[in-house]
Design an enzyme around this catalytic site. Structure first.
Site, PDB file in Angstrom:
ATOM      1  N   PHE A  12       0.833  -1.213   0.000  1.00 49.13           N
ATOM      2  CA  PHE A  12       0.000   0.000   0.000  1.00 49.13           C
ATOM      3  C   PHE A  12       0.870   1.267   0.000  1.00 49.13           C
ATOM      4  CE2 PHE A  12      -2.454   2.756   3.232  1.00 49.13           C
ATOM      5  CZ  PHE A  12      -3.078   3.496   2.247  1.00 49.13           C
ATOM      6  N   LEU A  36       6.017 -10.130  -2.630  1.00 51.70           N
ATOM      7  CA  LEU A  36       4.659 -10.286  -3.159  1.00 51.70           C
ATOM      8  C   LEU A  36       3.862 -11.266  -2.299  1.00 51.70           C
ATOM      9  CD1 LEU A  36       5.248 -10.264  -7.047  1.00 51.70           C
ATOM     10  CD2 LEU A  36       4.766  -8.342  -5.513  1.00 51.70           C
ATOM     11  N   THR A 138       5.784   2.876  12.647  1.00 49.86           N
ATOM     12  CA  THR A 138       4.400   3.214  12.991  1.00 49.86           C
ATOM     13  C   THR A 138       4.292   3.903  14.356  1.00 49.86           C
ATOM     14  OG1 THR A 138       2.295   2.181  13.619  1.00 49.86           O
ATOM     15  CG2 THR A 138       4.239   0.826  13.859  1.00 49.86           C
ATOM     16  N   ASP A 139       3.228   4.665  14.540  1.00 48.35           N
ATOM     17  CA  ASP A 139       2.987   5.284  15.853  1.00 48.35           C
ATOM     18  C   ASP A 139       2.543   4.252  16.888  1.00 48.35           C
ATOM     19  OD1 ASP A 139       0.429   4.764  14.870  1.00 48.35           O
ATOM     20  OD2 ASP A 139      -0.384   6.750  15.287  1.00 48.35           O
ATOM     21  N   GLU A 140       2.197   3.038  16.425  1.00 52.65           N
ATOM     22  CA  GLU A 140       1.694   2.019  17.362  1.00 52.65           C
ATOM     23  C   GLU A 140       2.760   1.561  18.354  1.00 52.65           C
ATOM     24  OE1 GLU A 140      -0.911  -0.977  15.760  1.00 52.65           O
ATOM     25  OE2 GLU A 140      -1.291   0.241  13.994  1.00 52.65           O
ATOM     26  N   TYR A 163       2.157  -7.096  16.408  1.00 56.14           N
ATOM     27  CA  TYR A 163       2.602  -6.230  15.301  1.00 56.14           C
ATOM     28  C   TYR A 163       3.428  -5.061  15.832  1.00 56.14           C
ATOM     29  CZ  TYR A 163       2.382  -2.354  11.962  1.00 56.14           C
ATOM     30  OH  TYR A 163       2.714  -1.284  11.156  1.00 56.14           O
ATOM     31  N   LYS A 167       7.457  -4.081  15.378  1.00 53.41           N
ATOM     32  CA  LYS A 167       7.938  -2.810  14.796  1.00 53.41           C
ATOM     33  C   LYS A 167       8.824  -2.077  15.812  1.00 53.41           C
ATOM     34  CE  LYS A 167       7.112  -1.211  11.253  1.00 53.41           C
ATOM     35  NZ  LYS A 167       7.723  -1.374   9.908  1.00 53.41           N
TER      36      LYS A 167
END
Ligand SMILES: NC(=O)c1ccc[n+]([C@@H]2O[C@H](COP(=O)([O-])OP(=O)(O)OC[C@H]3O[C@@H](n4cnc5c(N)ncnc54)[C@H](O)[C@@H]3O)[C@@H](O)[C@H]2O)c1
Length: 357
Positions: A12, A36, A138-140, A163, A167
């Site tokens: 994305f 992929l 990520t902000d997570e 997740y 990260k």
């Protein structure tokens, strides 16, 4: 010609970054390395695939041997690393895959970059400024906020899902390579993205698809979780600005100053799509269905991106209503893309699963 490796470029956000760099920098050769997986699709890059400064490489970042050979062969000048397993729900059912791709895969890339830029000792032998290892995160990693406050670059890490833990671990490794070996690195931590080419397991594209097909709109809990939404092209522009101007070893938060509860996002989407599909006002809202909350669901994420705005002059360009309408238009005009990316093995999962980040 500068050689830039972008990992996860068929996904994305990666596809928007690849497109931006290929079109804006004809003097860069952009290599898109992607395994992929179900989330990566070369359909996302149809418009630039024949450009002479673009090359696709199919490969797996968890394969250290392959990664080392590729770096030795191509001697990349810089890396923008986006390849990852990115879906929180999947991390709850298969955490190990997230450790392998997000942690081991990142360390494989760091090692390979260190080797070609600095030799195996890891100390800089020449001016390291021409090189950069840019990790997109990520902000997570910061965990969850209460009703007040914002994540800044100084907020302590407190990840809750497999997740975000993976990260966070990869961010720590990137910083460790800066502190230990002087590897030239930068990290950005971004809030929730939305826009074209978003895989339809995530909240916004899933609900666009379901509204169109008159299917239930599954919302976790009471829909009170708050996220800060950013249009994906604004994220790609921020990555461009950071890549070219960041201070080595630094971190930048990227966000839209755009907090919404999940239920309000979906209500707005329903309203936009009532009009676009010629349905009566309020018709689509009837599809909203509350489902059992996600385990460990973080309540609120909100980003303070003042540092990026003050130091590097970036700010988001689109209002949420405008970006969401643009996103809906894209999905309605690209039915074929949706069929393509949801065909095959993924179909079963897609039919059964619920919401998103
Ligand atoms: N989506 C968001 O809202 C968001 C927000 C902040 C940060 N991020 C981060 O941005 C990056 C991209 O996110 P996205 O939403 O575009 O993800 P995505 O799932 O759409 O794309 C990930 C890409 O990585 C590829 N990939 C996965 N495993 C791989 C492997 N082992 N080797 C090579 N390629 C592999 C996939 O094929 C896919 O093309 C991720 O690192 C994510 O953590 C995402």
């Amino acid at each position: 010609m500068k050689k830039i490796l972008i990992t996860g470029g068929a996904g994305f956000i990666g596809s928007h970054v690849v497109r931006l760099f290929v079109n804006k920098y004809p003097d860069y050769k952009i290599f898109n390395l992607d395994k992929l997986t179900y989330a990566g699709n070369l359909e996302n890059l149809k418009d630039i695939e024949s450009k002479s400064n673009y090359k696709f490489v199919k490969g797996d970042i968890t394969d250290a041997h392959f990664i080392n050979n590729l770096f030795q062969e191509e001697k990349f000048d810089s890396v923008i690393h986006l390849a990852a397993e990115s879906h929180v729900d999947r991390s709850i059912s298969n955490p190990l895959e997230f450790v392998q791709t997000n942690v081991i895969g990142t360390v494989n890339l760091l090692n390979a970059a260190k080797e070609i830029w600095m030799g195996n000792i890891g100390l800089p032998t020449s001016d390291i400024r021409p090189h950069l290892f840019y990790h997109v995160s990520t902000d997570e990693v910061y965990g969850s906020l209460g009703d007040e406050g914002l994540f800044t670059e100084e907020t302590s890490y407190d990840p809750h899902s497999p997740y975000s833990a993976s990260k966070a671990a990869s961010d720590h490794f990137v910083r460790a390579y800066f502190d230990t070996y002087n590897l030239p690195v930068v990290i950005s931590n971004c809030s929730n993205n939305y826009g074209p080419n978003h895989f339809p397991e995530k909240l916004i594209p899933l609900c666009i698809h379901n509204i169109k097909n008159n299917k239930p709109l599954p919302i976790y809990g009471k829909g009170e979780n708050v996220r800060d939404w950013l249009f994906v092209e604004d994220h790609a522009n921020a990555i461009d600005v950071i890549f070219h101007n960041a201070k080595l070893g630094s971190t930048y938060n990227i966000g839209g100053h755009n907090e919404w509860t999940n239920i309000d996002v979906i209500r707005l989407l329903c309203k936009i799509m009532d009009k676009k599909l010629g349905r009566a006002e309020g018709e689509n809202e009837k599809l909203i269905t509350f489902v059992k909350d996600r385990a460990g669901h973080d309540l609120r994420y909100a980003i303070d991106s003042t540092k990026l705005q003050n130091e590097l002059g970036w700010k988001p360009s689109l209002q949420f209503e405008e970006g969401l309408a643009k996103t809906v238009d894209w999905y309605l005009a690209n039915e074929e893309w949706l069929t393509q990316v949801t065909s095959g093995n993924y179909q079963k999962y897609y039919e059964q699963q619920y919401v998103a980040r």
